[in-house]
Motif scaffolding. Sequence first.
Motif, PDB file in Angstrom:
ATOM      1  N   VAL A 269       0.819  -1.210   0.000  1.00 23.86           N
ATOM      2  CA  VAL A 269       0.000   0.000   0.000  1.00 23.86           C
ATOM      3  C   VAL A 269       0.851   1.259   0.000  1.00 23.86           C
ATOM      4  O   VAL A 269       0.351   2.358  -0.259  1.00 23.86           O
ATOM      5  N   GLN A 270       2.150   1.122   0.292  1.00 25.40           N
ATOM      6  CA  GLN A 270       3.049   2.266   0.318  1.00 25.40           C
ATOM      7  C   GLN A 270       3.634   2.581  -1.057  1.00 25.40           C
ATOM      8  O   GLN A 270       4.283   3.619  -1.225  1.00 25.40           O
ATOM      9  N   GLN A 271       3.416   1.699  -2.020  1.00 31.04           N
ATOM     10  CA  GLN A 271       3.977   1.925  -3.353  1.00 31.04           C
ATOM     11  C   GLN A 271       3.301   3.112  -4.019  1.00 31.04           C
ATOM     12  O   GLN A 271       2.091   3.291  -3.937  1.00 31.04           O
ATOM     13  N   ASP A 272       4.099   3.917  -4.690  1.00 31.24           N
ATOM     14  CA  ASP A 272       3.588   5.105  -5.351  1.00 31.24           C
ATOM     15  C   ASP A 272       2.482   4.747  -6.337  1.00 31.24           C
ATOM     16  O   ASP A 272       2.498   3.673  -6.956  1.00 31.24           O
ATOM     17  N   ASN A 273       1.531   5.663  -6.505  1.00 35.01           N
ATOM     18  CA  ASN A 273       0.440   5.432  -7.451  1.00 35.01           C
ATOM     19  C   ASN A 273       0.952   5.132  -8.853  1.00 35.01           C
ATOM     20  O   ASN A 273       0.343   4.361  -9.594  1.00 35.01           O
ATOM     21  N   GLY A 274       2.060   5.757  -9.213  1.00 36.09           N
ATOM     22  CA  GLY A 274       2.600   5.537 -10.553  1.00 36.09           C
ATOM     23  C   GLY A 274       1.604   5.958 -11.614  1.00 36.09           C
ATOM     24  O   GLY A 274       0.852   6.924 -11.440  1.00 36.09           O
ATOM     25  N   ASP A 275       1.566   5.241 -12.738  1.00 41.71           N
ATOM     26  CA  ASP A 275       0.527   5.519 -13.723  1.00 41.71           C
ATOM     27  C   ASP A 275      -0.727   4.730 -13.344  1.00 41.71           C
ATOM     28  O   ASP A 275      -0.761   4.029 -12.329  1.00 41.71           O
ATOM     29  N   PHE A 276      -1.771   4.864 -14.141  1.00 40.59           N
ATOM     30  CA  PHE A 276      -3.046   4.248 -13.788  1.00 40.59           C
ATOM     31  C   PHE A 276      -2.930   2.726 -13.715  1.00 40.59           C
ATOM     32  O   PHE A 276      -3.570   2.091 -12.866  1.00 40.59           O
ATOM     33  N   ALA A 277      -2.109   2.128 -14.553  1.00 44.18           N
ATOM     34  CA  ALA A 277      -1.938   0.669 -14.526  1.00 44.18           C
ATOM     35  C   ALA A 277      -1.344   0.217 -13.197  1.00 44.18           C
ATOM     36  O   ALA A 277      -1.752  -0.805 -12.642  1.00 44.18           O
ATOM     37  N   HIS A 278      -0.386   0.974 -12.660  1.00 44.32           N
ATOM     38  CA  HIS A 278       0.201   0.621 -11.369  1.00 44.32           C
ATOM     39  C   HIS A 278      -0.856   0.660 -10.265  1.00 44.32           C
ATOM     40  O   HIS A 278      -0.921  -0.229  -9.416  1.00 44.32           O
ATOM     41  N   THR A 279      -1.680   1.694 -10.281  1.00 48.63           N
ATOM     42  CA  THR A 279      -2.729   1.795  -9.265  1.00 48.63           C
ATOM     43  C   THR A 279      -3.716   0.643  -9.378  1.00 48.63           C
ATOM     44  O   THR A 279      -4.139   0.080  -8.361  1.00 48.63           O
ATOM     45  N   ILE A 280      -4.077   0.271 -10.594  1.00 48.20           N
ATOM     46  CA  ILE A 280      -5.050  -0.803 -10.781  1.00 48.20           C
ATOM     47  C   ILE A 280      -4.481  -2.156 -10.362  1.00 48.20           C
ATOM     48  O   ILE A 280      -5.175  -2.955  -9.709  1.00 48.20           O
ATOM     49  N   ILE A 281      -3.243  -2.441 -10.689  1.00 51.18           N
ATOM     50  CA  ILE A 281      -2.653  -3.717 -10.266  1.00 51.18           C
ATOM     51  C   ILE A 281      -2.524  -3.761  -8.746  1.00 51.18           C
ATOM     52  O   ILE A 281      -2.791  -4.794  -8.113  1.00 51.18           O
ATOM     53  N   ARG A 282      -2.139  -2.649  -8.141  1.00 48.84           N
ATOM     54  CA  ARG A 282      -2.110  -2.596  -6.671  1.00 48.84           C
ATOM     55  C   ARG A 282      -3.495  -2.844  -6.096  1.00 48.84           C
ATOM     56  O   ARG A 282      -3.657  -3.564  -5.107  1.00 48.84           O
ATOM     57  N   GLN A 283      -4.522  -2.286  -6.728  1.00 50.22           N
ATOM     58  CA  GLN A 283      -5.893  -2.511  -6.288  1.00 50.22           C
ATOM     59  C   GLN A 283      -6.328  -3.963  -6.473  1.00 50.22           C
ATOM     60  O   GLN A 283      -7.040  -4.519  -5.626  1.00 50.22           O
ATOM     61  N   LEU A 284      -5.920  -4.567  -7.575  1.00 49.27           N
ATOM     62  CA  LEU A 284      -6.246  -5.970  -7.800  1.00 49.27           C
ATOM     63  C   LEU A 284      -5.693  -6.825  -6.664  1.00 49.27           C
ATOM     64  O   LEU A 284      -6.393  -7.697  -6.124  1.00 49.27           O
ATOM     65  N   VAL A 285      -4.449  -6.570  -6.302  1.00 45.87           N
ATOM     66  CA  VAL A 285      -3.810  -7.336  -5.230  1.00 45.87           C
ATOM     67  C   VAL A 285      -4.500  -7.084  -3.892  1.00 45.87           C
ATOM     68  O   VAL A 285      -4.903  -8.013  -3.186  1.00 45.87           O
ATOM     69  N   MET A 286      -4.649  -5.809  -3.540  1.00 44.21           N
ATOM     70  CA  MET A 286      -5.160  -5.488  -2.208  1.00 44.21           C
ATOM     71  C   MET A 286      -6.634  -5.836  -2.046  1.00 44.21           C
ATOM     72  O   MET A 286      -7.047  -6.337  -0.987  1.00 44.21           O
ATOM     73  N   ALA A 287      -7.446  -5.585  -3.051  1.00 45.87           N
ATOM     74  CA  ALA A 287      -8.873  -5.888  -2.924  1.00 45.87           C
ATOM     75  C   ALA A 287      -9.115  -7.396  -2.883  1.00 45.87           C
ATOM     76  O   ALA A 287      -9.981  -7.876  -2.145  1.00 45.87           O
ATOM     77  N   THR A 288      -8.335  -8.152  -3.654  1.00 49.66           N
ATOM     78  CA  THR A 288      -8.458  -9.607  -3.619  1.00 49.66           C
ATOM     79  C   THR A 288      -8.063 -10.133  -2.244  1.00 49.66           C
ATOM     80  O   THR A 288      -8.752 -10.983  -1.659  1.00 49.66           O
ATOM     81  N   TYR A 289      -6.952  -9.634  -1.724  1.00 50.20           N
ATOM     82  CA  TYR A 289      -6.484 -10.017  -0.388  1.00 50.20           C
ATOM     83  C   TYR A 289      -7.491  -9.617   0.690  1.00 50.20           C
ATOM     84  O   TYR A 289      -7.842 -10.423   1.562  1.00 50.20           O
ATOM     85  N   MET A 290      -7.981  -8.389   0.644  1.00 44.94           N
ATOM     86  CA  MET A 290      -8.918  -7.916   1.665  1.00 44.94           C
ATOM     87  C   MET A 290     -10.240  -8.681   1.620  1.00 44.94           C
ATOM     88  O   MET A 290     -10.834  -8.960   2.660  1.00 44.94           O
ATOM     89  N   PHE A 291     -10.694  -9.013   0.428  1.00 42.65           N
ATOM     90  CA  PHE A 291     -11.938  -9.776   0.329  1.00 42.65           C
ATOM     91  C   PHE A 291     -11.788 -11.143   0.991  1.00 42.65           C
ATOM     92  O   PHE A 291     -12.648 -11.569   1.772  1.00 42.65           O
TER      93      PHE A 291
END
Length: 289
Positions: free
Chosen positions: A124-146
């Motif tokens: 969660v500390q990784q920089d937003n980067g471009d939109f693809a970076h944010t989406i892949i981070r979201q894929l990981v975190m939302a899957t884990y949190m669910f």
Amino acid sequence: MTSAQNGTTELAPDDSEYPHGAVTVDQLDLEAELTGDADAIATPETAEYLLWLADDALILAQQLSRWIAHAPEIEEDVALGNIALDLLGHARSLLRYAGSASGRTEDDLAYFRNEPEFRCSWMVQQDNGDFAHTIIRQLVMATYMFALYTRLADSTDTTLAAIAAKAVKEVEYHRDHAVQWTLRLAGGTDESRTRTERALTDLWPYVGELFRDDEAVAALASAGIAVLPSSLEAECTQIFTAVLGEEQLEIPQLQPSSAGGRQGSHFSELGYILAEMQVLARQHPGATW
């Protein structure tokens, strides 16, 4: 989500069950979120675990809020902002319960802890980067949190179970949003696919920390309070593999990071995130409006 592009990924329930749409602004008061025993006091061991969960949600909310007015579509300004608000609601509930062990408020824990006191993962500390970076981070975190909140809804700690039962309904749609965008980017232009592949390579070393066990959490898991992180890995990997496989992408085989966020050893970016998040409260402690 009923289908993803070719109809082979089934991850979310029928939208008719949730008439307000895929991502909603949480308008419930904090008291209503704590539907368990609102007077419960967490043990010090449970409070430490609660900080794992709360800090992930809090820092990710802060990161996503930066996309407001900067996302590639106006609709995404709203969607990412609403996801951030959901996560902030989860963090508030968890921080309030964690603070019951020491007499500290949710604001104390959010704004007046220093960097080594935070327990958020490096992902969660990784920089937003471009939109693809944010989406892949979201894929990981939302899957884990669910996966995590689904299990925690059966926790023997009734307050934690109540928080998780509410959170999982929202995180399910966070995951759906990330899945749809992952497929859209990976199956779009050559440029969007290249950026998606780059995001996977950049972020995947930090995935392993989410599933790394800890002696204190293992003891809580044995008591039915917490979830053993390693027990979530197979389920999450199955989802990652299925989603990426739809666009002929594979999970990167990279050396895991030695990330130590759960022990207070953080990625360099966290200091900047906290400075931005905490500056107003620290300049005007005790202020209300």
